[in-house]
Design a protein around this motif. Structure first.
Motif, PDB file in Angstrom:
ATOM      1  N   LYS A 179       0.937  -1.379   0.107  1.00  0.00           N
ATOM      2  CA  LYS A 179       0.052   0.056   0.081  1.00  0.00           C
ATOM      3  C   LYS A 179       0.863   1.365   0.036  1.00  0.00           C
ATOM      4  CE  LYS A 179       0.057  -0.598   4.986  1.00  0.00           C
ATOM      5  NZ  LYS A 179      -0.849  -0.780   6.003  1.00  0.00           N
TER       6      LYS A 179
ATOM      7  N   TYR B 285      -3.635   3.435   0.378  1.00  0.00           N
ATOM      8  CA  TYR B 285      -4.329   3.420  -1.049  1.00  0.00           C
ATOM      9  C   TYR B 285      -3.320   2.325  -1.647  1.00  0.00           C
ATOM     10  CZ  TYR B 285      -7.104   7.563  -0.575  1.00  0.00           C
ATOM     11  OH  TYR B 285      -7.980   8.547  -0.208  1.00  0.00           O
ATOM     12  N   SER B 286      -3.990   1.553  -2.682  1.00  0.00           N
ATOM     13  CA  SER B 286      -3.062   0.457  -3.185  1.00  0.00           C
ATOM     14  C   SER B 286      -2.178   1.020  -4.064  1.00  0.00           C
ATOM     15  CB  SER B 286      -4.082  -0.589  -3.936  1.00  0.00           C
ATOM     16  OG  SER B 286      -4.906   0.216  -5.015  1.00  0.00           O
TER      17      SER B 286
ATOM     18  N   SER C  92      -3.274   2.289  -7.417  1.00  0.00           N
ATOM     19  CA  SER C  92      -4.371   3.532  -7.593  1.00  0.00           C
ATOM     20  C   SER C  92      -3.567   4.775  -8.172  1.00  0.00           C
ATOM     21  CB  SER C  92      -4.823   3.952  -6.098  1.00  0.00           C
ATOM     22  OG  SER C  92      -3.783   4.187  -5.289  1.00  0.00           O
TER      23      SER C  92
ATOM     24  N   ASP D 144      -2.657 -10.699  -6.658  1.00  0.00           N
ATOM     25  CA  ASP D 144      -2.636 -10.355  -5.324  1.00  0.00           C
ATOM     26  C   ASP D 144      -2.471 -11.573  -4.511  1.00  0.00           C
ATOM     27  OD1 ASP D 144      -4.091  -8.016  -5.700  1.00  0.00           O
ATOM     28  OD2 ASP D 144      -6.357  -8.837  -5.472  1.00  0.00           O
TER      29      ASP D 144
ATOM     30  N   ARG E 113      -2.080  -4.180   1.008  1.00  0.00           N
ATOM     31  CA  ARG E 113      -2.725  -4.786  -0.489  1.00  0.00           C
ATOM     32  C   ARG E 113      -1.365  -5.017  -1.266  1.00  0.00           C
ATOM     33  NH1 ARG E 113      -6.509  -4.769   2.216  1.00  0.00           N
ATOM     34  NH2 ARG E 113      -8.368  -3.823   2.004  1.00  0.00           N
TER      35      ARG E 113
ATOM     36  N   SER F 261      -7.676   1.906   0.303  1.00  0.00           N
ATOM     37  CA  SER F 261      -7.616   0.275   0.607  1.00  0.00           C
ATOM     38  C   SER F 261      -7.747  -0.139   1.857  1.00  0.00           C
ATOM     39  CB  SER F 261      -6.312  -0.019  -0.041  1.00  0.00           C
ATOM     40  OG  SER F 261      -5.247   0.320   0.941  1.00  0.00           O
TER      41      SER F 261
END
Length: 637
Positions: A47, A57-58, A61, A72, A85, A436
């Motif tokens: 992240k 946030y991933s 993004s 993943d 993530r 995320s």
């Protein structure tokens, strides 16, 4: 934020087990991976994090370079709740083969991408990556100590600055990464193990000649000409143009062994302050404990001897003090069913924390097992429902309650239900920010299944066993008519004594609380469980002592309504914890967005609520044991 293990020879071993780094594998059954020269090393991305927004946030993004297929990695419950993530990346290394100026991709930014990058740079977001389960760090030299290095987790997306002679502030992106992979070589074989993963980010406006194609060579960095990127290059501004992402990778042999590779990550920057603070806190509390114990033992011994020497009924009637209220001291309090629920929840928390600490001290919950601590705490909370049900039913039966099923249901739903509602509201806010960190619906469903599928049935099983078991009789019989409570002095007013009672337990933990808050909200590792265990023991002692002392003064003043007061006296330390959290927010954090502020105070409200039930229960049981002890020590006609 060195694993610290739990246990002249005996003294030294105890000290070393508590405080010295343990040189063994952190997780039983997880073996180190050996790499031969030329073996591929796959870098994973995690992240994007910021201490200013607290919203992860991933990685994808942002319009970073992507592999052909984004995969993943398997995540545990704790990782998902933390907002991790973990995905694959286009960065690939070959073991012990240093490379210079590799082009990852060439992206043309549109207006939306420029806006996204600028927002992330404004909020000081960092990019997190992982190699062989080691997080990526940026080594920063400490100005006060030349040889010391502090590790910053992840590198900044970019930075803001001004061109020479210009007043306008620009955004620059870190598009060149100089990786350093440290390895420890086995002298007997050719294989090596990864023991460090560092990076130095650069912002470089890459240039090339002619049209771009697969064979294009950059003029700003060239492996053939041995031209490396330096900080003197022109930086890459975030604008609606193409950006070329590149990286170097260098391999360095290290003396650090695989078993000790996390030690540098877990070193506390303020180790001297930490030691001094803990020892100072310990000394103060031990000194207070000795004073309290001496006063209480001498006073109580004198009281009990005096009461037992009274020969005539007239003398007994003339006597004042705590013996006078023996006929009312074990009278069930108002809302005793709610008290049973709160005490039981505290027992559940106490058992969960104790077992978690033992696991952590033994090295099972190392940060190398991402999300392991949170997963363990959740599962232990669920299974400790058995003890919660047992303690609530036992107390309920002692208060002459009859409907054990109702008290079991309240115990199973009261605290988790309140926390779940707050958590659900906060999660909706995070989801609204497209972060995320928002818990997916599937995970939320899994939490509900754990709660109703395992925790609730275990609470009922514990309640059934507890209610069936015989409870001990009270040391003194309760009168049918309640005794009138005389007017109390101002210092024994419930509100005043409750608020005073919470200061000492909070004082025992607030120094350690600073380090815990720093690790949570400033994204640092916390793994000094040796210290934490000692602080936990100090907390238990102080909660018990302050409650017993104030309970004794209350009974001497012929006020027998001690049940709720004993719980609230030590439980009020949670109020100081929340106030300290607010002080920390305004003095140490740079959170400006309203949503981030709501998240901080929402989560700290949950933590304070949990601290309230834990400390309140410790104080209650100390007082409960104390009153039974003193009233069983005197002859009562």
């Amino acid at each position: 934020m060195a694993a610290h293990s739990f246990h002249v020879a005996w003294i030294f071993s105890l000290f070393s087990l508590f405080f010295l780094p343990s040189h063994c594998f952190y997780l039983p059954g997880v073996a180190p991976e050996d790499f031969q020269t030329g073996d591929p090393l796959n870098v994973k991305v995690n992240k994007l994090t910021s201490t200013k927004t607290q919203l992860p946030y991933s990685y994808y993004s942002l319009p970073y370079c992507q592999p052909d297929h984004i995969v993943d990695s398997a995540e545990n419950l704790g990782e998902i709740l933390r907002g991790d993530r973990i995905e694959n990346s286009p960065y690939t290394f070959k073991m012990r083969e240093s490379r210079m100026c590799n082009v990852v991709c060439r992206n043309a930014l549109d207006k939306k991408a420029v806006k996204a990058f600028k927002e992330m740079i404004d909020d000081e977001y960092r990019v997190n990556m992982i190699l062989d389960n080691l997080p990526l760090v940026v080594p920063i030299r400490r100005p006060d100590i030349e040889t010391a290095v502090v590790y910053q987790h992840g590198f900044h997306v970019g930075l803001k600055g001004k061109y020479a002679g210009s007043k306008e502030e620009k955004h620059f992106i870190n598009n060149h990464l100089a990786f350093t992979v440290k390895f420890h070589k086995d002298p007997l074989v050719d294989s090596a193990r990864i023991v460090g993963f560092e990076v130095k980010p650069f912002s470089v406006k890459h240039e090339y000649e002619g049209e771009w194609n697969a064979k294009t060579r950059l003029t700003t960095c060239d492996p053939h000409a041995k031209r490396a990127v330096t900080s003197s290059e022109s930086p890459q501004e975030v604008e609606e143009k193409e950006i070329i992402f590149t990286y170097d990778v260098e391999f360095q042999e290290s003396d650090v062994k695989w078993a000790s590779r996390w030690d540098t990550y877990l070193l506390v920057a303020d180790d001297q302050i930490h030691w001094f603070s803990i020892v100072n806190s310990l000394m103060i509390v031990l000194f207070l404990s000795a004073m309290v114990a001496m006063i209480m033992l001498r006073t109580l011994y004198r009281d009990i001897s005096k009461y037992n020497q009274l020969e005539t009924q007239e003398e007994a009637q003339e006597e004042t003090g705590w013996k006078l209220v023996h006929g009312d001291v074990f009278r069930p309090p108002t809302n005793f069913d709610l008290l049973c629920v709160y005490v039981a929840t505290g027992v559940q928390f106490f058992c969960m924390i104790l077992v978690t600490m033992i696991f952590a001290l033994l090295g099972f919950l190392s940060p190398s097992n991402r999300g392991g601590l949170m997963t363990a705490m959740l599962l232990l909370w669920v299974f400790m429902g058995l003890f919660a049900g047992y303690s609530s039913a036992r107390l309920y039966k002692m208060f002459k309650g009859t409907n054990w099923k109702r008290i079991a249901l309240k115990t199973a739903l009261k605290f988790p239900g309140t926390v779940f509602v707050i958590f659900f509201i906060l999660n909706a806010l995070i989801w609204g920010q497209k972060s995320s960190g928002a818990v997916p619906f599937g995970t939320m469903f899994a939490l509900v299944v754990l709660w109703f599928g395992i925790s609730v049935p275990l609470v009922f099983v514990g309640s059934y066993i507890g209610f069936k078991k015989h409870v001990n009789e009270d040391p003194a019989k309760t009168n049918k008519i309640p005794r009138q409570i005389p007017e109390q002095p101002w210092y024994l007013h419930p509100a005043f004594s409750i608020l005073i009672g919470g200061i000492l337990p909070f004082g025992a933990v607030f120094i350690e609380l600073f380090f815990i808050l720093t690790s949570i909200w400033l994204h640092q590792f916390y793994y000094i469980f040796g210290f934490l265990f000692i602080v936990f023991l100090i907390l238990i002692v102080t909660c018990a002592e302050i409650t017993v002392v104030l309970c004794y003064f209350q009974l001497c003043s012929e006020d027998y309504q001690w049940w709720w007061r004993s719980y609230l006296t030590s439980g009020s330390s949670a109020l100081y914890l929340f106030l300290y959290a607010a002080f920390y927010f305004f003095t140490k954090l740079e959170i400006t967005k309203p949503v981030s502020g709501i998240l901080y105070f929402g989560y700290m409200l949950i933590v304070s609520y949990a601290f309230f039930v834990l400390t309140g229960t410790i104080g209650f049981y100390a007082c409960f044991w104390f009153t039974r002890l003193i009233y069983s020590s005197v002859k009562i006609d």
